[in-house]
Write a protein that holds these residues in place. Sequence first.
Motif: not given
Length: 483
Positions: A274, A341, A404, A408-409
């Motif tokens: 992360p 996001r 990832r 997430e974004r």
Amino acid sequence: MLYLLLIFFPITMAISTFILRRRSELVIFAALGTVLTQVWIALQLPIDQPTRFLGVTLTLSTLGQVFLLIFLGIGVFAFVAARHLPHGENFVPITLLTLAQISGVLLLQDPFITTLLLASTSLTTVLTIVDLPVGASALVSTRVIAAALKYLVLMVVATVLMYIAFVLTDVFQPGELPGRISLARFILALLATSFALRLALIPFHTWLTDLVDYAETLVSAVTITLLNTTSLLVLILVFQSYPMLLVESAEVLFVIRLGALVSVIVAGLLALAPASLRRTSAYLILYHCGIVFYGLAAVSELGLAGAIFGAFNQTLAVMLLFVSLGLLERPDGRTPGVVRRDLLRRWPVAATGLIVSGLSLLGLPPLGGAMSHLLIYQAAAEKGWLELSILLLGTLLAGLGLARIAAERLLGPGEDTLVVEPLMLGETELDRPPQRRLEPEPPSAAVLTLLLMLITLGVGLYPQPLLAVIDEAIRGLAFIQAL
């Protein structure tokens, strides 16, 4: 003389734009004219025809001309993007000065002068990192200053190691006595460490992650695209000048390849953990630097072709990455400081550019990085399936890291739709706050991003012209023929 004009004309214009730096539109227009003039000069220079000036040899190879044109093209994109993205007051003149220094690096054939020019480009880059943004009322933050100091110290160390290596080459004589460790191994180790610092290979990577985290996106783009690629070309020039360093240092080359493999794996693992959007982007760049350095350390025609093609791809992909990242960070009318996001919905072109640049760095077809990765994978297969497996594992990890950060974004649900609540007792429409008006994506910046994506796609679909130039340049390299 055209050689001198190519170097000193942008220096003169850098001084002029520094004087007029407050008039940003005029300065950007003058910088674009300067770079286009340099393109015309570069096309007029004779290829592989050395000339002497004040005891120094000046020459431009076919490969040098190609990368010089690429660097000038990156300058054009940077100046156009500066109309919309944050940048320092002195960004334009310092970038012109950097282009002049890089032109000198590509023209000069003396290793000592090249070392000094690389050191001067590093000092120039520090000025862009600590430069105050246009219209800023606050001073430079301590984190930015710390990132600039870290970059400066590491580049000074890299310059010292490179200079020591060149001094030792004057006393080095091939064919040491039996039982002694060849001096060539020590020299090659110094050069490898020096350029590992410049190319931000793990564990010498911290300057790049700090730069991406705290500097303006355009500063990071120019630093990584111009200086890292130039350092790789200089290392190839060093090998060309001293091929015996490679002939007598097979063990050191294995250690260098091992270090590149470690860099690829660790960068992939870091991308998987992360992290912020900027930090993950830095890890993807670190992964690609490790891939390119492995291709160079393989010291084969396939590996070297892949490394040079990868360096070309990195300039395009990294510029696209930071232009997209800068657009995604623009305020759009929503509450600042809140993690969003739904960036793909809010900024479709910029978010797509970020994904495309990441996929290009990973080498996925049909983008520009596919051919370079394929060549490097073939070079790794020649060294053994274990090394190839490690490279593929690093690519998989970096790809999962990109997936990832996209989940997430970028791919989250939209935040534009507001649920209309019924009026409270005694409340009217005038009592409610005005409806939020979100800013649209800047059209000209979106066009710039689309153009970069199309170029990346075009290079991936039609790599043959560039590969032909690279193959011709490789066939003339002495150290490839000696191995």
